[in-house]
Scaffold this motif. Structure first.
Motif, PDB file in Angstrom:
ATOM      1  N   GLU A 283       0.844  -1.188   0.000  1.00 20.73           N
ATOM      2  CA  GLU A 283       0.000   0.000   0.000  1.00 20.73           C
ATOM      3  C   GLU A 283       0.878   1.237   0.000  1.00 20.73           C
ATOM      4  OE1 GLU A 283      -3.353   2.196   2.816  1.00 20.73           O
ATOM      5  OE2 GLU A 283      -3.009   0.028   3.001  1.00 20.73           O
ATOM      6  N   ARG A 284       0.546   2.209  -0.840  1.00 16.70           N
ATOM      7  CA  ARG A 284       1.347   3.414  -0.954  1.00 16.70           C
ATOM      8  C   ARG A 284       0.466   4.648  -0.788  1.00 16.70           C
ATOM      9  NH1 ARG A 284       4.452   4.916  -6.481  1.00 16.70           N
ATOM     10  NH2 ARG A 284       2.278   5.047  -7.140  1.00 16.70           N
ATOM     11  N   VAL A 285       0.921   5.598   0.000  1.00  8.55           N
ATOM     12  CA  VAL A 285       0.200   6.849   0.195  1.00  8.55           C
ATOM     13  C   VAL A 285       0.920   7.942  -0.584  1.00  8.55           C
ATOM     14  CG1 VAL A 285      -0.584   8.573   1.861  1.00  8.55           C
ATOM     15  CG2 VAL A 285      -0.571   6.149   2.486  1.00  8.55           C
ATOM     16  N   THR A 286       0.193   8.651  -1.433  1.00  4.64           N
ATOM     17  CA  THR A 286       0.792   9.714  -2.233  1.00  4.64           C
ATOM     18  C   THR A 286       0.192  11.066  -1.861  1.00  4.64           C
ATOM     19  OG1 THR A 286      -0.846   9.410  -3.997  1.00  4.64           O
ATOM     20  CG2 THR A 286       1.206   8.162  -4.163  1.00  4.64           C
ATOM     21  N   PHE A 287       0.947  12.123  -2.120  1.00  6.68           N
ATOM     22  CA  PHE A 287       0.501  13.477  -1.797  1.00  6.68           C
ATOM     23  C   PHE A 287      -0.006  14.150  -3.072  1.00  6.68           C
ATOM     24  CE2 PHE A 287       1.463  18.052  -1.281  1.00  6.68           C
ATOM     25  CZ  PHE A 287       0.612  18.318  -0.209  1.00  6.68           C
ATOM     26  N   ASN A 288      -1.249  14.604  -3.039  1.00  8.93           N
ATOM     27  CA  ASN A 288      -1.856  15.263  -4.199  1.00  8.93           C
ATOM     28  C   ASN A 288      -1.508  16.750  -4.162  1.00  8.93           C
ATOM     29  OD1 ASN A 288      -3.496  16.347  -6.195  1.00  8.93           O
ATOM     30  ND2 ASN A 288      -5.188  14.943  -5.774  1.00  8.93           N
ATOM     31  N   SER A 289      -0.363  17.094  -4.747  1.00  4.38           N
ATOM     32  CA  SER A 289       0.108  18.475  -4.699  1.00  4.38           C
ATOM     33  C   SER A 289      -0.784  19.417  -5.503  1.00  4.38           C
ATOM     34  CB  SER A 289       1.547  18.555  -5.221  1.00  4.38           C
ATOM     35  OG  SER A 289       1.624  18.091  -6.557  1.00  4.38           O
ATOM     36  N   LYS A 290      -1.371  18.915  -6.582  1.00  2.00           N
ATOM     37  CA  LYS A 290      -2.252  19.750  -7.391  1.00  2.00           C
ATOM     38  C   LYS A 290      -3.481  20.188  -6.603  1.00  2.00           C
ATOM     39  CE  LYS A 290      -4.768  19.829 -11.784  1.00  2.00           C
ATOM     40  NZ  LYS A 290      -5.129  19.064 -13.011  1.00  2.00           N
ATOM     41  N   LYS A 291      -4.092  19.216  -5.898  1.00  2.37           N
ATOM     42  CA  LYS A 291      -5.279  19.532  -5.089  1.00  2.37           C
ATOM     43  C   LYS A 291      -4.912  20.455  -3.930  1.00  2.37           C
ATOM     44  CE  LYS A 291      -9.663  18.724  -4.019  1.00  2.37           C
ATOM     45  NZ  LYS A 291      -9.814  19.486  -2.790  1.00  2.37           N
ATOM     46  N   PHE A 292      -3.737  20.226  -3.327  1.00  2.00           N
ATOM     47  CA  PHE A 292      -3.294  21.067  -2.205  1.00  2.00           C
ATOM     48  C   PHE A 292      -3.083  22.509  -2.681  1.00  2.00           C
ATOM     49  CE2 PHE A 292      -0.012  22.911   0.527  1.00  2.00           C
ATOM     50  CZ  PHE A 292      -0.557  22.667   1.790  1.00  2.00           C
ATOM     51  N   ASP A 295      -6.502  24.180  -3.010  1.00  3.92           N
ATOM     52  CA  ASP A 295      -7.182  24.454  -1.739  1.00  3.92           C
ATOM     53  C   ASP A 295      -6.429  25.458  -0.866  1.00  3.92           C
ATOM     54  OD1 ASP A 295      -9.056  22.662  -2.574  1.00  3.92           O
ATOM     55  OD2 ASP A 295      -8.345  20.996  -1.331  1.00  3.92           O
ATOM     56  N   TYR A 296      -5.080  25.416  -0.902  1.00  4.47           N
ATOM     57  CA  TYR A 296      -4.272  26.278  -0.026  1.00  4.47           C
ATOM     58  C   TYR A 296      -3.151  26.946  -0.835  1.00  4.47           C
ATOM     59  CZ  TYR A 296      -6.587  23.181   3.297  1.00  4.47           C
ATOM     60  OH  TYR A 296      -7.525  22.459   3.994  1.00  4.47           O
ATOM     61  N   PRO A 297      -3.501  27.834  -1.757  1.00  2.31           N
ATOM     62  CA  PRO A 297      -2.484  28.437  -2.630  1.00  2.31           C
ATOM     63  C   PRO A 297      -1.396  29.213  -1.882  1.00  2.31           C
ATOM     64  CG  PRO A 297      -4.569  29.627  -2.783  1.00  2.31           C
ATOM     65  CD  PRO A 297      -4.847  28.373  -2.027  1.00  2.31           C
ATOM     66  N   GLU A 298      -1.746  29.888  -0.797  1.00  5.93           N
ATOM     67  CA  GLU A 298      -0.752  30.680  -0.071  1.00  5.93           C
ATOM     68  C   GLU A 298       0.279  29.791   0.623  1.00  5.93           C
ATOM     69  OE1 GLU A 298      -2.655  33.385   2.552  1.00  5.93           O
ATOM     70  OE2 GLU A 298      -3.653  34.517   0.962  1.00  5.93           O
ATOM     71  N   ILE A 299      -0.197  28.722   1.243  1.00  7.61           N
ATOM     72  CA  ILE A 299       0.720  27.793   1.904  1.00  7.61           C
ATOM     73  C   ILE A 299       1.603  27.099   0.862  1.00  7.61           C
ATOM     74  CG2 ILE A 299       0.887  25.732   3.346  1.00  7.61           C
ATOM     75  CD1 ILE A 299      -1.741  26.523   4.629  1.00  7.61           C
ATOM     76  N   TYR A 300       0.996  26.691  -0.249  1.00  8.55           N
ATOM     77  CA  TYR A 300       1.745  26.013  -1.314  1.00  8.55           C
ATOM     78  C   TYR A 300       2.863  26.918  -1.816  1.00  8.55           C
ATOM     79  CZ  TYR A 300       2.845  23.761  -5.749  1.00  8.55           C
ATOM     80  OH  TYR A 300       3.509  23.161  -6.802  1.00  8.55           O
ATOM     81  N   SER A 301       2.543  28.199  -2.025  1.00 10.28           N
ATOM     82  CA  SER A 301       3.523  29.148  -2.527  1.00 10.28           C
ATOM     83  C   SER A 301       4.687  29.308  -1.558  1.00 10.28           C
ATOM     84  CB  SER A 301       2.852  30.499  -2.773  1.00 10.28           C
ATOM     85  OG  SER A 301       3.785  31.446  -3.198  1.00 10.28           O
ATOM     86  N   LYS A 302       4.382  29.244  -0.260  1.00  3.88           N
ATOM     87  CA  LYS A 302       5.405  29.436   0.758  1.00  3.88           C
ATOM     88  C   LYS A 302       6.415  28.305   0.771  1.00  3.88           C
ATOM     89  CE  LYS A 302       5.942  30.214   5.732  1.00  3.88           C
ATOM     90  NZ  LYS A 302       5.224  30.367   7.026  1.00  3.88           N
TER      91      LYS A 302
END
Length: 320
Positions: A283-292, A295-302
């Motif tokens: 089982e593998r857990v992946t991070f959906n960076s596009k969705k993040f 939803d949280y553009p300011e945090i993503y930019s930081k």
């Protein structure tokens, strides 16, 4: 063998086997509009460069036939141009007729391809253009099967294919061929390809066909930045060859890995070929960076890490 002067003239009288892919706009080179210009003797925008690949094919044709005869034990006999008894635009020059004691008479086509296309055919099978061409030959020679021999001229690797006649393909050729020839006879040009299609960028009729639309499609490209790199042909060819070997090897490895996993369906591990081979569900857990990011553009930019790269992509030009 190469076409005679009379055969070259006769090609204007109808649709030949090598024209079928163009009638149906099949990639990478086919275009009904371009075929229309050719059949109506339209003057190209500039002098058509001599295609040395055709010379290569004609020179190697006897060798391809010899290899096919050697490997199959079947004889390839030469044959004259075939013309439909009631439809004069249907005419074809095949490279020979093969008589198989089980399958009966079949048509033969000889092909030579560089490493990129040869490896692709070896991995994926015949391209649509070859299948259409040999079906056209089967139609006019009243055969139920055909054979294609493909030679890689650099290594002399050779592969053959047998193609069974498919009536659905025959019907498409008949219907679309008739439509094209009626348009040609009435002076009605087929629809253009989208000007962004890479076939247009190398077409000798591109200016009179697309006009301003073609120029607009390149409005963001500085054409002065495209330089002559012929002095680097050897290096680029070596890179392209290795790139294609890697692509084919990756495809083959993926397929073989799937087969091994299927063999190990109910077991987690096995000893084979001097290795302990392990295959079990994970089982593998992946991070959906596009969705993040949505939803949280300011945090993503930081926290986003930026880097500069320079990808390199080859775009094959016709005849190259």
């Amino acid at each position: 063998m190469s076409l005679t002067k009379q055969q070259v003239v006769d090609r204007k009288l109808g649709i030949g086997g090598s024209d079928i892919a163009s009638v149906l706009n099949q990639k990478p080179y086919g275009c009904a509009r371009r075929l229309f210009y050719d059949k109506t003797d339209t003057k190209p925008d500039y002098e058509v460069p001599h295609n040395t690949l055709f010379d290569r094919g004609h020179v190697l044709e006897p060798e391809i036939i010899r290899r096919y005869e050697e490997e199959t034990g079947l004889k390839v006999e030469p044959v004259e141009t075939a013309v439909h008894p009631m439809i004069d635009w249907m005419r074809v020059n095949v490279d020979g007729i093969v008589v198989n004691p089980i399958l009966g008479r079949g048509v033969f086509e000889a092909k030579s391809h560089g490493q990129y296309i040869f490896n692709r055919i070896k991995a994926e099978g015949l391209p649509v253009s070859h299948i259409l061409q040999i079906h056209y030959g089967m139609m006019l020679h009243d055969c139920d099967w055909g054979a294609i021999g493909v030679l890689h001229p650099d290594t002399f690797q050779f592969i053959t294919f047998e193609v069974e006649r498919d009536e659905s393909i025959v019907k498409i050729i008949e219907e679309e061929g008739a439509k094209f020839w009626e348009m040609k006879s009435n002076g009605v040009k087929p629809e253009r390809l989208p000007p962004s299609d890479k076939r247009c960028s190398t077409c000798v009729f591109r200016t009179q066909c697309q006009g301003q639309a073609l120029l607009d499609s390149f409005e963001d490209v500085d054409m002065d930045d495209i330089h002559d790199g012929s002095e680097h042909d050897e290096l680029v060819n070596e890179w392209l060859d290795k790139r294609e070997v890697l692509r084919v090897a990756t495809m083959e490895e993926k397929e073989l890995k799937t087969q091994v996993v299927d063999v190990m369906d109910a077991i987690p591990a096995m000893y084979s070929a001097g290795h302990r081979v392990v295959s079990k569900p994970q089982e593998r857990v992946t991070f959906n960076s596009k969705k993040f990011k949505e939803d949280y553009p300011e945090i993503y930019s930081k926290y986003a890490k930026r880097s500069v790269s320079r990808p390199i992509r080859p775009f094959q030009v016709e005849g190259g």
